[in-house]
Enzyme design. Structure first.
Site, PDB file in Angstrom:
ATOM      1  N   ILE A 140       0.778  -1.125   0.151  1.00  0.00           N
ATOM      2  CA  ILE A 140       0.099   0.120   0.053  1.00  0.00           C
ATOM      3  C   ILE A 140       0.920   1.274   0.066  1.00  0.00           C
ATOM      4  O   ILE A 140       1.079   1.816   1.081  1.00  0.00           O
ATOM      5  CB  ILE A 140      -0.933   0.027   1.214  1.00  0.00           C
ATOM      6  CG1 ILE A 140      -1.812  -1.346   1.497  1.00  0.00           C
ATOM      7  CG2 ILE A 140      -1.809   1.212   1.074  1.00  0.00           C
ATOM      8  CD1 ILE A 140      -2.671  -1.327   2.573  1.00  0.00           C
ATOM      9  N   PRO A 141       1.671   1.465  -1.045  1.00  0.00           N
ATOM     10  CA  PRO A 141       2.452   2.864  -1.188  1.00  0.00           C
ATOM     11  C   PRO A 141       1.386   4.056  -0.927  1.00  0.00           C
ATOM     12  O   PRO A 141       0.096   3.987  -1.468  1.00  0.00           O
ATOM     13  CB  PRO A 141       3.048   2.762  -2.448  1.00  0.00           C
ATOM     14  CG  PRO A 141       2.395   1.703  -3.399  1.00  0.00           C
ATOM     15  CD  PRO A 141       1.375   0.831  -2.277  1.00  0.00           C
ATOM     16  N   HIS A 142       1.678   4.867  -0.350  1.00  0.00           N
ATOM     17  CA  HIS A 142       0.919   6.244  -0.060  1.00  0.00           C
ATOM     18  C   HIS A 142       1.686   7.320   0.202  1.00  0.00           C
ATOM     19  O   HIS A 142       2.787   7.507   0.663  1.00  0.00           O
ATOM     20  CB  HIS A 142       0.050   5.938   1.251  1.00  0.00           C
ATOM     21  CG  HIS A 142       0.736   5.417   2.381  1.00  0.00           C
ATOM     22  ND1 HIS A 142       1.300   3.975   2.571  1.00  0.00           N
ATOM     23  CD2 HIS A 142       1.155   5.978   3.572  1.00  0.00           C
ATOM     24  CE1 HIS A 142       1.749   4.133   3.714  1.00  0.00           C
ATOM     25  NE2 HIS A 142       1.811   5.194   4.483  1.00  0.00           N
ATOM     26  N   ALA A 143       0.943   8.666   0.136  1.00  0.00           N
ATOM     27  CA  ALA A 143       1.980   9.816   0.260  1.00  0.00           C
ATOM     28  C   ALA A 143       0.955  10.962   0.490  1.00  0.00           C
ATOM     29  O   ALA A 143      -0.423  10.812  -0.146  1.00  0.00           O
ATOM     30  CB  ALA A 143       2.692  10.215  -1.047  1.00  0.00           C
TER      31      ALA A 143
END
Length: 153
Positions: free
Chosen positions: A67-70
């Site tokens: 779950i890449p997130h920014a």
């Protein structure tokens, strides 16, 4: 915001050729940058923010999920993108397994509590082995979107 409200058909896809983690991030950044609702974003900026987060620690959860997130300045509301990879990639997962289910999220920079709530909901959804198997068994993008967004999608 419910899980499916972060997604739309235009931000769901499949990566059929072999790629590395950076290639996955590039694809997800392009999907997140699309101006489907709200305004568009610069894909290169989104990719860099996702990479910055990955440098802190891998966003892989295990069981083939990441779950890449920014947080992104100027973003009006949270949005998500999802890709199913035909060939899993090394993602520094805690279980050492390659990742093939990747849900990326971009949230407004000042939405800290909402960001954490979204991450929790996504992680909970992807902790379900039957849900993961269902996504992996989808025959095409339309079926993949239906399984992510619900039967009415």
């Amino acid at each position: 915001m419910p899980f499916a409200d972060l997604l739309c058909h235009q931000r769901i896809g499949r990566i059929s050729g072999p790629v590395d983690r950076d290639g996955v991030i590039e694809r997800l950044a392009a999907l997140l940058a699309r101006p489907v609702e709200g305004h568009g974003l610069a894909a290169a900026d989104v990719a860099e923010r996702l990479r910055e987060r990955e440098r802190l620690a891998s966003t892989a959860l295990g069981h083939g999920v990441a779950i890449p997130h920014a947080r992104i300045g100027g973003l009006d509301r949270a949005r998500g993108a999802f890709v199913l990879l035909d060939h899993g990639v090394s993602y520094a997962a805690p279980d050492g397994e390659p990742v093939d289910l990747v849900f990326a999220m971009a949230v407004p920079e000042d939405e800290v509590a909402g960001h954490l709530a979204h991450l929790g909901e996504i992680a909970e959804r992807f902790s379900d082995a039957d849900f993961r198997a269902s996504l992996r068994a989808a025959d095409d993008d339309r079926e993949l979107a239906r399984r992510l967004l619900g039967a009415d999608a």
